[in-house]
Design a protein around this motif. Sequence first.
Motif, PDB file in Angstrom:
ATOM      1  N   GLN A 137       0.851  -1.178   0.000  1.00 43.73           N
ATOM      2  CA  GLN A 137       0.000   0.000   0.000  1.00 43.73           C
ATOM      3  C   GLN A 137       0.891   1.235   0.000  1.00 43.73           C
ATOM      4  O   GLN A 137       1.933   1.255   0.650  1.00 43.73           O
ATOM      5  CB  GLN A 137      -0.893   0.026   1.238  1.00 43.73           C
ATOM      6  CG  GLN A 137      -1.920  -1.084   1.271  1.00 43.73           C
ATOM      7  CD  GLN A 137      -3.057  -0.823   0.293  1.00 43.73           C
ATOM      8  OE1 GLN A 137      -3.653   0.239   0.291  1.00 43.73           O
ATOM      9  NE2 GLN A 137      -3.347  -1.809  -0.537  1.00 43.73           N
TER      10      GLN A 137
ATOM     11  N   GLN B 208       0.768   5.566   0.389  1.00 44.61           N
ATOM     12  CA  GLN B 208      -0.027   6.700   0.831  1.00 44.61           C
ATOM     13  C   GLN B 208       0.588   7.993   0.321  1.00 44.61           C
ATOM     14  O   GLN B 208       1.812   8.146   0.327  1.00 44.61           O
ATOM     15  CB  GLN B 208      -0.080   6.786   2.352  1.00 44.61           C
ATOM     16  CG  GLN B 208      -0.985   5.808   3.010  1.00 44.61           C
ATOM     17  CD  GLN B 208      -1.162   6.119   4.488  1.00 44.61           C
ATOM     18  OE1 GLN B 208      -0.236   6.571   5.147  1.00 44.61           O
ATOM     19  NE2 GLN B 208      -2.356   5.882   4.996  1.00 44.61           N
TER      20      GLN B 208
ATOM     21  N   ALA C 109      -3.044  12.006   5.314  1.00 41.15           N
ATOM     22  CA  ALA C 109      -3.009  11.130   4.147  1.00 41.15           C
ATOM     23  C   ALA C 109      -4.193  11.486   3.250  1.00 41.15           C
ATOM     24  O   ALA C 109      -5.338  11.473   3.691  1.00 41.15           O
ATOM     25  CB  ALA C 109      -3.079   9.680   4.570  1.00 41.15           C
TER      26      ALA C 109
ATOM     27  N   THR D 115      -4.727   6.513  -0.313  1.00 37.46           N
ATOM     28  CA  THR D 115      -4.074   5.232  -0.092  1.00 37.46           C
ATOM     29  C   THR D 115      -4.370   4.383  -1.306  1.00 37.46           C
ATOM     30  O   THR D 115      -5.524   4.242  -1.708  1.00 37.46           O
ATOM     31  CB  THR D 115      -4.599   4.537   1.182  1.00 37.46           C
ATOM     32  OG1 THR D 115      -4.346   5.384   2.298  1.00 37.46           O
ATOM     33  CG2 THR D 115      -3.904   3.208   1.401  1.00 37.46           C
ATOM     34  N   SER D 116      -3.316   3.830  -1.929  1.00 36.83           N
ATOM     35  CA  SER D 116      -3.478   3.056  -3.155  1.00 36.83           C
ATOM     36  C   SER D 116      -2.502   1.893  -3.170  1.00 36.83           C
ATOM     37  O   SER D 116      -1.441   1.949  -2.560  1.00 36.83           O
ATOM     38  CB  SER D 116      -3.219   3.965  -4.365  1.00 36.83           C
ATOM     39  OG  SER D 116      -3.250   3.230  -5.565  1.00 36.83           O
ATOM     40  N   SER D 117      -2.845   0.848  -3.902  1.00 35.42           N
ATOM     41  CA  SER D 117      -1.924  -0.270  -4.080  1.00 35.42           C
ATOM     42  C   SER D 117      -0.983  -0.016  -5.258  1.00 35.42           C
ATOM     43  O   SER D 117      -0.064  -0.776  -5.493  1.00 35.42           O
ATOM     44  CB  SER D 117      -2.701  -1.569  -4.291  1.00 35.42           C
ATOM     45  OG  SER D 117      -3.509  -1.456  -5.445  1.00 35.42           O
TER      46      SER D 117
ATOM     47  N   ALA E 138      -0.199   6.771  -6.830  1.00 37.48           N
ATOM     48  CA  ALA E 138       0.132   7.610  -5.679  1.00 37.48           C
ATOM     49  C   ALA E 138       1.096   8.731  -6.071  1.00 37.48           C
ATOM     50  O   ALA E 138       0.934   9.871  -5.645  1.00 37.48           O
ATOM     51  CB  ALA E 138       0.732   6.762  -4.563  1.00 37.48           C
TER      52      ALA E 138
ATOM     53  N   ASP F 273       5.511   4.173   1.655  1.00 35.27           N
ATOM     54  CA  ASP F 273       5.133   2.768   1.514  1.00 35.27           C
ATOM     55  C   ASP F 273       4.474   2.283   2.801  1.00 35.27           C
ATOM     56  O   ASP F 273       4.277   3.051   3.747  1.00 35.27           O
ATOM     57  CB  ASP F 273       6.325   1.897   1.119  1.00 35.27           C
ATOM     58  CG  ASP F 273       7.421   1.864   2.174  1.00 35.27           C
ATOM     59  OD1 ASP F 273       7.226   2.371   3.296  1.00 35.27           O
ATOM     60  OD2 ASP F 273       8.501   1.308   1.877  1.00 35.27           O
ATOM     61  N   GLY F 274       4.126   1.010   2.852  1.00 32.12           N
ATOM     62  CA  GLY F 274       3.430   0.442   4.005  1.00 32.12           C
ATOM     63  C   GLY F 274       4.208   0.511   5.300  1.00 32.12           C
ATOM     64  O   GLY F 274       3.643   0.515   6.387  1.00 32.12           O
TER      65      GLY F 274
END
Length: 77
Positions: free
Chosen positions: A12, A14, A24, A27-29, A34, A48-49
């Motif tokens: 994920q 942000q 934020a 939030t995208s995969s 992003a 990143d995550g």
Amino acid sequence: MGCSCNNKKKDQFQVVTQGGSGRAVLTSSSKDTATSVSRKYPGSVVKDGQGNIVGGQASAAAGTQDHSKGHPNEKAP
């Protein structure tokens, strides 16, 4: 066919305003999505995550110019 919600290992990303200390806004995969959205928010970064900054703009002034004062060819007094 399995449910896609079981894919917990997907990264994920942000978009976070104010150099990473603001809110934020996305939030995208997709890192590309992003990064693209971060261009719309001056001073934002892509994290990143794990919270590491992986893209975005370096600072709020990066890539921007102040056009509010005088002509660019004017000499300072």
